[in-house]
Design a protein around this motif. Structure first.
Motif, PDB file in Angstrom:
ATOM      1  N   LEU A   1      11.311  12.907   8.541  1.00 39.98           N
ATOM      2  CA  LEU A   1      11.325  14.082   9.158  1.00 39.98           C
ATOM      3  C   LEU A   1      13.407  14.683   9.133  1.00 39.98           C
ATOM      4  CD1 LEU A   1       9.960  11.840  12.567  1.00 39.98           C
ATOM      5  CD2 LEU A   1       9.394  14.218  11.405  1.00 39.98           C
ATOM      6  N   ASP A   2      13.730  13.661   8.682  1.00 37.12           N
ATOM      7  CA  ASP A   2      15.537  14.024   8.521  1.00 37.12           C
ATOM      8  C   ASP A   2      15.153  15.303   7.184  1.00 37.12           C
ATOM      9  OD1 ASP A   2      16.128  12.210  10.707  1.00 37.12           O
ATOM     10  OD2 ASP A   2      16.933  11.128   8.201  1.00 37.12           O
ATOM     11  N   TYR A   3      14.429  15.234   5.913  1.00 36.13           N
ATOM     12  CA  TYR A   3      14.402  16.295   4.603  1.00 36.13           C
ATOM     13  C   TYR A   3      13.393  17.649   5.813  1.00 36.13           C
ATOM     14  CZ  TYR A   3      12.811  18.551   1.480  1.00 36.13           C
ATOM     15  OH  TYR A   3      12.669  19.651   0.695  1.00 36.13           O
ATOM     16  N   ILE A   4      12.877  17.775   6.754  1.00 39.96           N
ATOM     17  CA  ILE A   4      12.292  18.981   7.288  1.00 39.96           C
ATOM     18  C   ILE A   4      13.059  19.504   8.709  1.00 39.96           C
ATOM     19  CG2 ILE A   4      10.340  19.254   8.781  1.00 39.96           C
ATOM     20  CD1 ILE A   4       8.563  17.229   8.212  1.00 39.96           C
TER      21      ILE A   4
ATOM     22  N   THR B   1      -2.941   6.282  10.800  1.00 42.62           N
ATOM     23  CA  THR B   1      -1.572   5.621  10.976  1.00 42.62           C
ATOM     24  C   THR B   1      -0.194   6.760  11.744  1.00 42.62           C
ATOM     25  OG1 THR B   1      -1.554   4.948   8.600  1.00 42.62           O
ATOM     26  CG2 THR B   1       0.361   4.455   9.723  1.00 42.62           C
ATOM     27  N   LEU B   2      -0.491   5.537  12.353  1.00 39.80           N
ATOM     28  CA  LEU B   2       0.344   6.542  13.244  1.00 39.80           C
ATOM     29  C   LEU B   2       2.403   6.892  13.330  1.00 39.80           C
ATOM     30  CD1 LEU B   2       0.777   7.230  16.711  1.00 39.80           C
ATOM     31  CD2 LEU B   2       1.628   5.277  17.085  1.00 39.80           C
ATOM     32  N   VAL B   3       2.718   8.510  13.167  1.00 43.81           N
ATOM     33  CA  VAL B   3       4.284   8.223  13.019  1.00 43.81           C
ATOM     34  C   VAL B   3       5.071   7.698  13.995  1.00 43.81           C
ATOM     35  CG1 VAL B   3       5.886  10.376  12.487  1.00 43.81           C
ATOM     36  CG2 VAL B   3       3.441  10.223  12.325  1.00 43.81           C
ATOM     37  N   GLU B   4       5.928   6.915  13.666  1.00 42.59           N
ATOM     38  CA  GLU B   4       6.744   6.130  14.048  1.00 42.59           C
ATOM     39  C   GLU B   4       8.631   6.217  13.759  1.00 42.59           C
ATOM     40  OE1 GLU B   4       5.571   2.326  15.667  1.00 42.59           O
ATOM     41  OE2 GLU B   4       4.498   2.517  13.300  1.00 42.59           O
ATOM     42  N   PRO B   5       9.107   7.185  14.350  1.00 42.06           N
ATOM     43  CA  PRO B   5      10.596   8.037  13.505  1.00 42.06           C
ATOM     44  C   PRO B   5      11.411   6.646  13.657  1.00 42.06           C
ATOM     45  CG  PRO B   5       9.999   9.577  15.766  1.00 42.06           C
ATOM     46  CD  PRO B   5       8.573   7.731  15.558  1.00 42.06           C
ATOM     47  N   ASP B   6      11.160   5.630  14.111  1.00 49.18           N
ATOM     48  CA  ASP B   6      11.837   4.139  13.401  1.00 49.18           C
ATOM     49  C   ASP B   6      11.566   3.854  12.193  1.00 49.18           C
ATOM     50  OD1 ASP B   6      13.242   5.086  16.003  1.00 49.18           O
ATOM     51  OD2 ASP B   6      11.716   3.215  17.061  1.00 49.18           O
ATOM     52  N   VAL B   7      10.148   4.201  11.584  1.00 46.11           N
ATOM     53  CA  VAL B   7       9.784   4.090  10.134  1.00 46.11           C
ATOM     54  C   VAL B   7      10.751   4.349   9.299  1.00 46.11           C
ATOM     55  CG1 VAL B   7       8.322   3.350   8.211  1.00 46.11           C
ATOM     56  CG2 VAL B   7       7.889   2.575  11.441  1.00 46.11           C
ATOM     57  N   GLN B   8      11.347   3.676   7.999  1.00 44.35           N
ATOM     58  CA  GLN B   8      12.318   4.536   7.398  1.00 44.35           C
ATOM     59  C   GLN B   8      12.111   5.407   7.190  1.00 44.35           C
ATOM     60  OE1 GLN B   8      14.490   1.252   4.836  1.00 44.35           O
ATOM     61  NE2 GLN B   8      15.626   3.098   3.832  1.00 44.35           N
TER      62      GLN B   8
ATOM     63  N   TRP C   1       1.037  -1.309  -0.158  1.00 41.67           N
ATOM     64  CA  TRP C   1      -0.164   0.244  -0.011  1.00 41.67           C
ATOM     65  C   TRP C   1       0.780   1.430   0.200  1.00 41.67           C
ATOM     66  CZ3 TRP C   1      -1.163   3.791   2.854  1.00 41.67           C
ATOM     67  CH2 TRP C   1      -2.569   4.977   2.377  1.00 41.67           C
ATOM     68  N   GLU C   2       1.564   1.230   0.949  1.00 38.69           N
ATOM     69  CA  GLU C   2       2.510   2.455   1.361  1.00 38.69           C
ATOM     70  C   GLU C   2       3.776   2.923   0.323  1.00 38.69           C
ATOM     71  OE1 GLU C   2       6.021   5.004   3.987  1.00 38.69           O
ATOM     72  OE2 GLU C   2       4.655   2.961   4.783  1.00 38.69           O
ATOM     73  N   TYR C   3       4.235   1.681  -0.855  1.00 38.81           N
ATOM     74  CA  TYR C   3       4.824   2.376  -1.994  1.00 38.81           C
ATOM     75  C   TYR C   3       3.761   2.266  -3.201  1.00 38.81           C
ATOM     76  CZ  TYR C   3       7.689   0.186  -6.256  1.00 38.81           C
ATOM     77  OH  TYR C   3       8.317   1.020  -6.745  1.00 38.81           O
ATOM     78  N   PHE C   4       2.911   1.405  -3.983  1.00 39.62           N
ATOM     79  CA  PHE C   4       2.197   2.504  -4.491  1.00 39.62           C
ATOM     80  C   PHE C   4       1.414   3.521  -4.652  1.00 39.62           C
ATOM     81  CE2 PHE C   4      -2.276   1.864  -6.283  1.00 39.62           C
ATOM     82  CZ  PHE C   4      -2.123   1.356  -7.572  1.00 39.62           C
TER      83      PHE C   4
END
Length: 747
Positions: free
Chosen positions: A343-346, A330-337, A281-284
């Motif tokens: 977050l790094d971009y921001i 969908t929960l934001v999880e900083p450990d998810v790539q 889902w996320e990739y598509f």
């Protein structure tokens, strides 16, 4: 020749029957007989050679005579033909396909595209004689029009719920390769796209009931042996990934001048969105975003005036609304790539550096305006949708973003504009405005180009928040007041969405002055209660909204089960054929699979059940419900509808469109209420749909929601319950040495 003999023959109409040799006879056929008995008598009386099982009856339009329609053919005095049985036809056709000669194959393939595979007897014989394998072999070696015929034949066959469970990955990849080829003809691409769409929808989760899209959150049950429901999104997308650029090609074809190709491409994208599973889902969805699919659909809204595309565009809007809801929850999880990358971009573009906070912690995200360093908590109400919006906001103008956040650092803490927090609040406001409350059915009957530009609207509204903050000289205690200003401006800027231009939206956000917004908002406050803007009340509205949608859906489907009379109409485009009978009664069966109907010169009392309704339309074959595109027959004047001489489309008309057969039915409803019941009810039944077509249904859902909300709030206000603006969870227990006590009444 008499089919029955006896004294009843005078009451039985006379039909003409023509043999294969060209002999024509007049016959009275007993309508109580079965077709097989009729064929036996004809073969006996006409001394036809061979077994009666090798023969069948067709009318002058080549429609097969069956036990279901025999009575109708006799009553209509149809000219009948004694022809080879469907089993013999299937055998002869397959023999010609096995010759592998293009000229020899073309006619039988063309015959397959016309009717044969839609007849159960023929389809069964075709499948039992290994016809699917032979057809695949033809597809593998054909090109040009021959390939188009073969693919269309396969598309027709796949409308059935049996017979094609043997299609394998190699065949799916072949169809993908045909579709991705830039050299493929339009008449090749159309059926290839439709085949992939059907395979996506042949998901094990789609078996239990029609009109229900597969849920990506459940594991599909194993398909029964021989079931065609063994494919689905994962199976098809696995092959699509092997062909580079296939999605880009499909999206590009949304701009095709050929409406049918644009329609099929749109339908394939909708099916993929509706059936995408957790694993892809996320990739598509990210891939579709990178290909600017939303922008292509916005262009469709203005580029095509063809009604056939309207339903598909509304389907796409509904799918995007469901996608937004899923991201929001969908929960934001900083450990998810993917989350950490955003977050790094921001953070990188803020051009700030982490600082010690003086309490042993790190001051990082609070510098952007968050209340804490816990990002999962900060994005708790808006989820990944909020993260995506903030990333797009930064991406739209990185220099402006870094300039703003660095400027805020130089201000006293109480005067700083919490930009990141403001971004999340704008996401909430837009979600509320566009009713992103639940993963159910979207309730807008009109195009929403601004909604499809969600990220751009968010950026404009966030910039507006920042400008209002500065112009009003706000401090942290004024955050709610500035949010109220933005809410007011959102309603003004996004009004009349289907008819206004994008530059007007930009102008409303960029040029409107603080004083004007404040004066308008004060007037609005006089008429509104700020109670409605509190988070618990907004959440209650979302819950009631979902319940209202389910209630209305059940009501609309109940109307289909009851049935109704309609006028038979003529399309305003194409041949202006006059219906032979002006009235049609339609009713859906309890299995929600077929629309049964009867055409009649006059309205008559229709009994319960389906006995009076000999004809039927397969609901699964309906790909579009086009509206406002049919007119009453010329000079028609009967019943409660006015006469009409020019062919002018009625606003109460609708057509049931098949992807490859054209219009299955053209009707005019007796009133607005019946039109809304049927167009929306049929849309809600479709496997890949979920949109509402009428303003009546949309307003009905909204009214039910608001009435329910007011009743709930009256209960609370009557008990003088104070509703907080939000709830703050206490600190978690320091250890596991606790238990939950049972609540009891000491009385």
């Amino acid at each position: 020749m008499n089919g029955t003999g006896g004294s009843k023959t005078g009451l039985i109409p006379t039909n003409s029957v023509t043999t294969k040799e060209g002999l024509t006879v007049r016959a009275r056929i007993d309508p109580t007989l079965s077709v097989s008995d009729v064929v036996k008598q004809l073969c006996l009386n006409l001394k036809v050679k061979g077994s009666p099982a090798d023969y069948a009856l067709r009318d002058e339009m080549d429609e097969l005579v069956t036990n279901d329609n025999l009575r109708k053919k006799i009553k209509a005095k149809s000219n009948l033909k004694l022809v080879n049985s469907p089993a013999i036809e299937a055998t002869e056709l397959l023999d010609k396909l096995l010759m592998r000669d293009e000229k020899t194959m073309r006619l039988p393939l063309f015959s397959l595209t016309r009717k044969n595979t839609q007849e159960d007897q023929f389809a069964t014989a075709f499948v039992n004689r290994d016809g699917v394998r032979i057809l695949i072999e033809v597809i593998n070696v054909s090109y040009g029009n021959t390939l188009a015929y073969a693919l269309t034949a396969m598309q027709n066959l796949m409308e059935l719920d049996y017979g094609w469970a043997t299609l394998d990955d190699a065949f799916i990849l072949k169809v993908v390769q045909i579709l991705s080829s830039q050299n493929s003809l339009i008449n090749v691409c159309r059926p290839a796209t439709a085949i992939l769409k059907r395979l996506v929808e042949a998901d094990p989760l789609s078996v239990p009931g029609p009109g229900m899209a597969a849920s990506s959150s459940r594991s599909p049950p194993p398909a029964p042996p021989g079931s065609v429901y063994r494919y689905g999104f994962d199976v098809v997308f696995e092959q699509m990934r092997k062909e580079w650029g296939i999605l880009e090609t499909v999206v590009n074809r949304l701009g095709s001048a050929d409406t049918a190709l644009a329609l099929n491409s749109m339908m394939l994208i909708n099916s993929l969105l509706a059936h995408a599973t957790d694993s892809w889902w996320e990739y598509f969805t990210a891939k579709l975003e990178r290909l600017n699919t939303r922008k292509a659909v916005v262009r469709l809204m203005s580029a095509h005036a063809v009604e056939d595309l309207t339903s598909c565009v509304l389907d796409f809007q509904a799918n995007i609304a469901r996608m937004a809801y899923r991201k929001k929850t969908t929960l934001v999880e900083p450990d998810v790539q993917s989350h950490s990358g955003a977050l790094d971009y921001i953070w990188t573009n803020s051009k700030l550096s982490s600082q010690p906070d003086g309490e042993g912690g790190v001051l990082k995200w609070r510098q952007l305006g968050f209340d804490s360093e816990n990002l999962s908590q900060e994005f708790g109400e808006v989820g990944v949708l909020g993260l995506d919006c903030l990333r797009h906001f930064v991406q739209s103008d990185p220099d402006f973003f870094s300039k703003v956040v660095q400027e805020q650092i130089s201000r006293p803490p109480e005067r700083r504009c919490p930009l990141a927090k403001a971004s999340n609040e704008v996401v909430e406001l837009l979600s509320e405005y566009w009713a992103i409350f639940a993963p159910g059915y979207a309730t807008t009957p009109t195009f929403q180009p601004f909604f499809l530009n969600f990220y751009k609207v968010h950026a404009l509204a966030t910039n507006f928040f920042y400008r209002m903050w500065n112009e009003s000289g706000a401090s942290l205690g004024d955050f709610t007041r500035v949010v109220a200003l933005v809410r007011s401006q959102v309603k003004v800027a996004l009004r009349d969405e289907s008819s206004r231009e994008w530059h007007e939206v930009e102008q409303n956000f960029v040029e409107c002055e603080y004083r004007a917004v404040r004066d308008r908002q004060m007037k609005e406050l006089e008429a509104e209660d700020d109670l409605l803007s509190k988070v618990p009340v907004r959440n209650l509205r979302a819950k009631l909204y979902k319940e209202s949608m389910e209630f209305v859906r059940s009501q609309r489907i109940h109307c289909l089960l009851q049935g109704a009379w309609f006028m038979n109409a003529i399309p305003t485009t194409g041949s202006a054929r006059r219906p032979t009978r002006p009235w049609r009664f339609m009713r859906m069966d309890n299995g929600l699979k077929y629309l049964h109907y009867v055409d009649s010169p006059v309205k008559f009392p229709v009994r319960h059940g389906l006995e009076d309704l000999p004809e039927r339309i397969d609901i699964s074959a309906i790909s579009e419900i086009a509206t406002g595109n049919c007119a009453p027959p010329p000079n028609f004047s009967q019943g409660d509808l006015p006469p009409s001489s020019p062919v002018v489309a009625s606003q109460l008309s609708f057509s049931l469109i098949s992807a490859h057969e054209g219009s299955l039915a053209d009707q005019i409803a007796p009133d607005q209420s019946r039109w809304a019941d049927w167009t929306d009810g049929l849309n809600m039944l479709r496997r890949d749909s979920g949109h509402v077509a009428s303003k009546e249904t949309a307003d009905f859902i909204t009214a039910l929601t608001e009435i329910g909300l007011k009743i709930k709030l009256l209960d609370l206000s009557g008990d003088k319950v104070e509703i907080p603006s939000g709830l703050v969870a206490g600190a978690p227990p320091t250890n596991n040495d606790f238990f939950f006590s049972d609540l009891y009444d000491p009385q």
